[in-house]
Enzyme design. Structure first.
Site, PDB file in Angstrom:
ATOM      1  N   ASN A   1     -51.316 -68.642  16.192  1.00 22.84           N
ATOM      2  CA  ASN A   1     -52.547 -67.954  16.582  1.00 22.84           C
ATOM      3  C   ASN A   1     -52.180 -67.048  17.753  1.00 22.84           C
ATOM      4  O   ASN A   1     -51.862 -67.531  18.845  1.00 22.84           O
ATOM      5  CB  ASN A   1     -53.636 -68.955  16.975  1.00 22.84           C
ATOM      6  CG  ASN A   1     -54.924 -68.261  17.413  1.00 22.84           C
ATOM      7  OD1 ASN A   1     -54.889 -67.208  18.050  1.00 22.84           O
ATOM      8  ND2 ASN A   1     -56.062 -68.845  17.091  1.00 22.84           N
TER       9      ASN A   1
ATOM     10  N   GLU B   1     -56.113 -64.918  14.263  1.00 16.99           N
ATOM     11  CA  GLU B   1     -56.770 -64.166  15.338  1.00 16.99           C
ATOM     12  C   GLU B   1     -56.023 -62.873  15.658  1.00 16.99           C
ATOM     13  O   GLU B   1     -55.750 -62.564  16.822  1.00 16.99           O
ATOM     14  CB  GLU B   1     -56.963 -65.012  16.606  1.00 16.99           C
ATOM     15  CG  GLU B   1     -58.152 -65.940  16.501  1.00 16.99           C
ATOM     16  CD  GLU B   1     -58.749 -66.291  17.864  1.00 16.99           C
ATOM     17  OE1 GLU B   1     -58.276 -67.259  18.478  1.00 16.99           O
ATOM     18  OE2 GLU B   1     -59.673 -65.588  18.304  1.00 16.99           O
TER      19      GLU B   1
ATOM     20  N   ASP C   1     -54.558 -72.400  12.530  1.00 11.33           N
ATOM     21  CA  ASP C   1     -55.296 -72.975  13.652  1.00 11.33           C
ATOM     22  C   ASP C   1     -56.470 -73.732  13.052  1.00 11.33           C
ATOM     23  O   ASP C   1     -57.438 -73.118  12.616  1.00 11.33           O
ATOM     24  CB  ASP C   1     -55.764 -71.861  14.580  1.00 11.33           C
ATOM     25  CG  ASP C   1     -56.609 -72.381  15.741  1.00 11.33           C
ATOM     26  OD1 ASP C   1     -56.830 -73.608  15.816  1.00 11.33           O
ATOM     27  OD2 ASP C   1     -57.045 -71.562  16.558  1.00 11.33           O
TER      28      ASP C   1
ATOM     29  N   ASN D   1     -58.337 -75.930  14.649  1.00 12.53           N
ATOM     30  CA  ASN D   1     -59.354 -76.239  15.665  1.00 12.53           C
ATOM     31  C   ASN D   1     -59.808 -77.694  15.593  1.00 12.53           C
ATOM     32  O   ASN D   1     -60.972 -78.006  15.905  1.00 12.53           O
ATOM     33  CB  ASN D   1     -60.538 -75.267  15.568  1.00 12.53           C
ATOM     34  CG  ASN D   1     -60.331 -74.034  16.446  1.00 12.53           C
ATOM     35  OD1 ASN D   1     -59.895 -74.141  17.587  1.00 12.53           O
ATOM     36  ND2 ASN D   1     -60.629 -72.862  15.911  1.00 12.53           N
TER      37      ASN D   1
ATOM     38  N   ASP E   1     -52.684 -76.556  15.939  1.00 17.67           N
ATOM     39  CA  ASP E   1     -52.044 -75.638  14.989  1.00 17.67           C
ATOM     40  C   ASP E   1     -51.135 -76.475  14.099  1.00 17.67           C
ATOM     41  O   ASP E   1     -50.177 -77.091  14.581  1.00 17.67           O
ATOM     42  CB  ASP E   1     -51.266 -74.563  15.749  1.00 17.67           C
ATOM     43  CG  ASP E   1     -52.191 -73.743  16.637  1.00 17.67           C
ATOM     44  OD1 ASP E   1     -52.765 -72.761  16.126  1.00 17.67           O
ATOM     45  OD2 ASP E   1     -52.363 -74.113  17.822  1.00 17.67           O
TER      46      ASP E   1
ATOM     47  N   ASP F   1     -52.649 -68.022  24.060  1.00 21.55           N
ATOM     48  CA  ASP F   1     -52.920 -69.400  24.503  1.00 21.55           C
ATOM     49  C   ASP F   1     -52.402 -70.430  23.496  1.00 21.55           C
ATOM     50  O   ASP F   1     -52.372 -71.618  23.807  1.00 21.55           O
ATOM     51  CB  ASP F   1     -54.400 -69.610  24.850  1.00 21.55           C
ATOM     52  CG  ASP F   1     -55.372 -69.065  23.819  1.00 21.55           C
ATOM     53  OD1 ASP F   1     -54.933 -68.385  22.872  1.00 21.55           O
ATOM     54  OD2 ASP F   1     -56.569 -69.326  23.967  1.00 21.55           O
ATOM     55  N   HIS F   2     -51.973 -69.966  22.333  1.00 27.33           N
ATOM     56  CA  HIS F   2     -51.317 -70.837  21.345  1.00 27.33           C
ATOM     57  C   HIS F   2     -49.826 -70.492  21.291  1.00 27.33           C
ATOM     58  O   HIS F   2     -49.421 -69.365  21.603  1.00 27.33           O
ATOM     59  CB  HIS F   2     -51.876 -70.610  19.948  1.00 27.33           C
ATOM     60  CG  HIS F   2     -53.331 -70.939  19.798  1.00 27.33           C
ATOM     61  ND1 HIS F   2     -53.780 -72.028  19.094  1.00 27.33           N
ATOM     62  CD2 HIS F   2     -54.442 -70.303  20.251  1.00 27.33           C
ATOM     63  CE1 HIS F   2     -55.101 -72.058  19.113  1.00 27.33           C
ATOM     64  NE2 HIS F   2     -55.533 -71.019  19.807  1.00 27.33           N
TER      65      HIS F   2
END
Length: 257
Positions: A7, A34, A146, A148, A217, A246-247
């Site tokens: 991501n 994303e 991802d 989530n 992930d 951030d991933h």
DNA sequence: ATGGTGGCCCGGCCA
């Protein structure tokens, strides 16, 4: 064959980091989430220059998924059918080197009392239905992305900090387990049952350096792929340095006959 | 401390 997922939290903001990562990790297939790009803005040329074909599904500001491959990219599909229309551009699939690959960006859900939370559960249920309708547990398949959802308490830094929050709730974990029940294996966890390694850390509060992250992930593969998987890695290096997502990327190595 | 950081793109949403 090395299959990766990342991501990138805006491909426009991250392209240099993605090119850098491809150069040293040399994935055969890289699933992105994303991208936050429209199809017309996707940098196919940048990936072609590195030897990769690419396919993208995005409409601009939010979401956006892609698959980049140097082992073939055929039979591209997008979305989850009608259920995907209200949820944006979150799925793309392709045949890559004998494996069906899906790049998925599961809705965040926002909060347990938010209308997006039941929508997230419905989305995950729809994903299982699509797998039932379009694939088989006997075929080579990798669902990467991802999710989530942190599959269990090993996958968060401190379960007590997540009381009443998304990503760890029982219905979300059941929805993920339901995908696995169909015939998918969280192959990183199978290989490393005791590792407490994360793939996402909040930008805020120095979370990365404090090891306050989650493993959300995932690379979920059918058993025929799991049996051939020799290695899996979460690459923390990519979370360091200038302008990280951030991933961070996750990959598996699969021995191909 | 109801914040905080970062990306979209410039006011507020989204993660």
């Amino acid at each position: 064959m090395r299959i990766a997922t990342w991501n990138v939290n805006s491909l426009n903001a991250r392209l240099a980091r993605v090119e850098e990562w491809i150069a040293y990790a040399r994935p055969d297939v890289l699933c992105l989430q994303e991208t936050k790009q429209a199809d017309a803005a996707f940098p196919h040329g940048a990936f072609a220059a590195l030897g990769y074909e690419s396919a993208h599904h995005g409409d601009g500001r939010w979401n956006g998924v892609a698959i980049i491959s140097k082992v073939g990219l055929e039979n591209v599909t997008t979305g989850l059918g009608s259920a995907d229309d209200a949820e944006g551009t979150r799925v793309i699939g392709a045949d890559c080197g004998g494996v069906r690959v899906l790049s998925v960006y599961v809705p965040n859900g926002r909060a347990l009392d938010d209308e997006h939370y039941p929508a997230k559960l419905a989305w995950l249920a729809r994903l299982r239905t699509v797998l039932e309708e379009t694939s088989s547990p006997d075929r080579p398949l990798a669902v990467c992305g991802d999710f989530n959802v942190a599959p269990d308490d090993r996958d968060v830094w401190d379960p007590s900090e997540f009381t009443g929050m998304t990503h760890v709730s029982a219905p979300e974990r059941e929805a993920l387990a339901n995908l696995e029940e169909w015939g998918l294996v969280d192959v990183f966890r199978r290989l490393y049952p005791d590792d407490r390694l994360f793939s996402w850390w909040d930008y805020r509060g120095g979370s990365f350096h404090r090891h306050r992250g989650m493993r959300i992930d995932l690379i979920l593969v059918t058993e025929v792929v799991a049996q051939q998987t020799t290695y899996a890695l979460i690459d923390r290096q990519a979370r360091k340095g200038e302008k990280p997502s951030d991933h961070t990327p996750v990959f598996i190595d699969v021995a191909v006959d």
